[in-house]
Design a protein around this motif. Structure first.
Motif, PDB file in Angstrom:
ATOM      1  N   ALA A 147     125.838  64.218  45.603  1.00 21.40           N
ATOM      2  CA  ALA A 147     125.174  62.980  46.259  1.00 21.40           C
ATOM      3  C   ALA A 147     126.434  61.356  46.301  1.00 21.40           C
ATOM      4  O   ALA A 147     125.602  60.309  46.655  1.00 21.40           O
ATOM      5  CB  ALA A 147     124.494  62.260  44.736  1.00 21.40           C
ATOM      6  N   LEU A 148     127.392  62.251  45.944  1.00 22.53           N
ATOM      7  CA  LEU A 148     128.971  61.620  45.777  1.00 22.53           C
ATOM      8  C   LEU A 148     129.425  61.317  47.777  1.00 22.53           C
ATOM      9  O   LEU A 148     129.719  60.711  47.420  1.00 22.53           O
ATOM     10  CB  LEU A 148     129.575  61.538  44.091  1.00 22.53           C
ATOM     11  CG  LEU A 148     128.690  61.806  43.478  1.00 22.53           C
ATOM     12  CD1 LEU A 148     129.896  62.100  42.314  1.00 22.53           C
ATOM     13  CD2 LEU A 148     129.086  60.506  42.917  1.00 22.53           C
ATOM     14  N   PRO A 149     129.798  62.307  48.039  1.00 20.47           N
ATOM     15  CA  PRO A 149     130.597  61.939  48.801  1.00 20.47           C
ATOM     16  C   PRO A 149     130.974  60.960  49.639  1.00 20.47           C
ATOM     17  O   PRO A 149     131.452  60.199  50.197  1.00 20.47           O
ATOM     18  CB  PRO A 149     130.257  63.447  49.357  1.00 20.47           C
ATOM     19  CG  PRO A 149     130.670  64.268  48.142  1.00 20.47           C
ATOM     20  CD  PRO A 149     129.108  63.288  48.032  1.00 20.47           C
ATOM     21  N   GLU A 150     129.442  61.538  51.066  1.00 26.42           N
ATOM     22  CA  GLU A 150     129.665  60.151  51.957  1.00 26.42           C
ATOM     23  C   GLU A 150     129.378  58.851  51.214  1.00 26.42           C
ATOM     24  O   GLU A 150     129.836  58.367  52.314  1.00 26.42           O
ATOM     25  CB  GLU A 150     128.122  60.778  52.707  1.00 26.42           C
ATOM     26  CG  GLU A 150     127.881  60.319  53.939  1.00 26.42           C
ATOM     27  CD  GLU A 150     127.429  58.792  54.236  1.00 26.42           C
ATOM     28  OE1 GLU A 150     126.765  58.367  55.594  1.00 26.42           O
ATOM     29  OE2 GLU A 150     126.459  58.543  52.895  1.00 26.42           O
ATOM     30  N   ALA A 151     128.663  59.121  50.165  1.00 26.01           N
ATOM     31  CA  ALA A 151     128.435  57.045  49.685  1.00 26.01           C
ATOM     32  C   ALA A 151     129.567  56.920  49.850  1.00 26.01           C
ATOM     33  O   ALA A 151     129.670  54.927  49.826  1.00 26.01           O
ATOM     34  CB  ALA A 151     127.168  57.628  49.036  1.00 26.01           C
ATOM     35  N   PHE A 152     129.948  57.503  48.961  1.00 23.47           N
ATOM     36  CA  PHE A 152     131.357  56.604  47.991  1.00 23.47           C
ATOM     37  C   PHE A 152     132.040  56.941  49.061  1.00 23.47           C
ATOM     38  O   PHE A 152     133.332  55.716  48.881  1.00 23.47           O
ATOM     39  CB  PHE A 152     131.896  57.025  46.634  1.00 23.47           C
ATOM     40  CG  PHE A 152     131.094  57.019  45.569  1.00 23.47           C
ATOM     41  CD1 PHE A 152     131.461  55.550  44.699  1.00 23.47           C
ATOM     42  CD2 PHE A 152     129.314  57.173  45.276  1.00 23.47           C
ATOM     43  CE1 PHE A 152     130.868  55.287  43.402  1.00 23.47           C
ATOM     44  CE2 PHE A 152     128.681  57.187  44.343  1.00 23.47           C
ATOM     45  CZ  PHE A 152     129.534  55.763  44.002  1.00 23.47           C
ATOM     46  N   PHE A 153     133.190  57.198  49.792  1.00 25.94           N
ATOM     47  CA  PHE A 153     133.601  57.199  51.598  1.00 25.94           C
ATOM     48  C   PHE A 153     133.564  56.354  52.016  1.00 25.94           C
ATOM     49  O   PHE A 153     134.211  55.530  51.899  1.00 25.94           O
ATOM     50  CB  PHE A 153     133.459  59.030  52.107  1.00 25.94           C
ATOM     51  CG  PHE A 153     134.850  60.029  51.351  1.00 25.94           C
ATOM     52  CD1 PHE A 153     136.341  60.160  51.778  1.00 25.94           C
ATOM     53  CD2 PHE A 153     134.722  60.808  50.571  1.00 25.94           C
ATOM     54  CE1 PHE A 153     136.539  61.766  51.832  1.00 25.94           C
ATOM     55  CE2 PHE A 153     134.730  61.345  50.106  1.00 25.94           C
ATOM     56  CZ  PHE A 153     135.886  61.840  50.761  1.00 25.94           C
ATOM     57  N   THR A 154     131.789  56.432  51.894  1.00 20.96           N
ATOM     58  CA  THR A 154     131.709  55.374  53.229  1.00 20.96           C
ATOM     59  C   THR A 154     131.971  54.119  52.794  1.00 20.96           C
ATOM     60  O   THR A 154     132.901  53.487  53.799  1.00 20.96           O
ATOM     61  CB  THR A 154     130.638  55.116  53.802  1.00 20.96           C
ATOM     62  OG1 THR A 154     130.380  56.939  54.512  1.00 20.96           O
ATOM     63  CG2 THR A 154     129.837  54.257  54.499  1.00 20.96           C
ATOM     64  N   ALA A 155     131.629  54.051  51.316  1.00 19.89           N
ATOM     65  CA  ALA A 155     132.180  52.665  51.157  1.00 19.89           C
ATOM     66  C   ALA A 155     133.175  51.705  50.247  1.00 19.89           C
ATOM     67  O   ALA A 155     133.643  50.773  51.046  1.00 19.89           O
ATOM     68  CB  ALA A 155     130.653  52.136  50.050  1.00 19.89           C
TER      69      ALA A 155
END
Length: 328
Positions: free
Chosen positions: A119-127
């Motif tokens: 659940a981490l990469p896409e959300a945190f990369f984007t943010a």
């Protein structure tokens, strides 16, 4: 290998299992045996025929995964077979195996399961890309997050508070979602179903927002520019309300405003690798200590991928939706 493909543009019913060749492993890649894959808004848009993969990327959906490295390319030295990782991928996450540039991989935060790590990469990369890099959020500034309970929104709220001590305003559609935004650090919440501009102005005054993170665009764009303080920045990550907007250019010039946007998926591995390094250095310790929370709304066996996409279509999720990938 087994994978989930999009058979034609449409609703969740167009997702189906298929047999695909194993991914080709380049010299700078690793092959991941996928344990979990998140479901993201770009997957939904791709399923609807509105977000084609970039040239050279697989047509299989799925932008972030967690799992165990099965094989490494000839040039890879930082990883080895058996390492547990999560990664931002260019597509192909809905599959038993996924090839990804080694630079885009990160270790699982200590204490995190495969489902939590996916659940981490896409959300945190984007943010990180849009708030920290493009938005240039500085210590003590004010950030407006449109859609605070999306995966990206929740990551942005928490990073802004924990790393920049920012004042955070978040929009959300229900009282429950506004409460969740406040729980994770938002100072002010307003409903985007009402007059959110008036509510923001009532809370902090005119021209007080330094950075806006927005995926709506269209008619929101000029309203957000009007809220900005001098030298303020609006960063667009999507255009769900329309690809065209009428803006007051004189206002942009006079107050030195920035209107920008980004798509991360076509960026080279070196660019994404820099984000990965900064996340591991600055954000992973906060996740491990509990100061930044990983919010998962629902977990599905990947055989139930249509149900997962139906939940996304309903737009009621708070946090991330994750698929558990099991051998079939």
């Amino acid at each position: 290998m087994k994978a989930i493909e999009i058979t034609r543009p449409g609703g969740p019913e167009v997702l189906a299992f298929c047999d695909r060749p194993m991914p080709q492993l380049g010299p700078d890649d690793v092959l991941i045996r996928v344990k979990a894959a998140a479901v993201n808004r770009p997957d939904v848009q791709q399923r609807r025929g509105l977000y084609p993969p970039p040239p050279g990327a697989t047509d299989l959906p799925g932008l972030d995964v967690s799992g165990v490295i099965e094989q490494v390319g000839a040039n890879v030295t930082q990883w080895q077979a058996g390492d547990e990782v999560c990664a931002l991928v260019n597509g192909g996450g809905y599959a038993e195996f996924c090839a990804v540039p080694a630079l885009q991989c990160m270790p699982l935060p200590k204490g995190s399961s495969f489902v939590e790590a996916a659940a981490l990469p896409e959300a945190f990369f984007t943010a990180w890309n849009n708030v920290i890099w493009l938005g240039r959020l500085s210590d003590g500034e004010t950030l407006l997050v449109q859609g605070g309970t999306s995966g990206v929104g929740m990551a942005a709220i928490q990073m802004a508070k924990q790393l920049r001590g920012a004042r955070v305003i978040a929009t959300a559609g229900t009282d429950e979602k506004q409460s969740k935004c406040r729980e994770i650090g938002a100072d002010i919440t307003v409903s985007y179903r009402g007059d959110w501009v008036a509510d923001v102005v009532a809370a902090i005054g005119k021209e007080k927002v330094d950075v806006v993170l927005d995926g709506q665009a269209g008619p929101y764009t000029e309203k957000q520019l009007q809220l900005l303080a001098p030298d303020g920045r609006v960063v667009l990550i999507a255009s769900h309300l329309g690809e065209m907007a009428e803006v007051n250019v004189r206002n942009i010039v006079r107050r030195r405003l920035t209107l920008t946007g980004s798509t991360l998926r076509p960026r080279p591995a070196t660019y994404k690798g820099r984000i990965a390094s900064e996340l591991v250095e600055q954000v992973w310790p906060l996740i491990e200590s509990g100061r930044i929370q990983n919010h998962i709304c629902a977990t599905f066996d990947w055989r139930d991928v249509r149900d997962a996409h139906a939940l996304m279509d309903a737009g009621e999720q708070v946090g991330k939706v994750v698929l558990r990938v099991e051998a079939i």
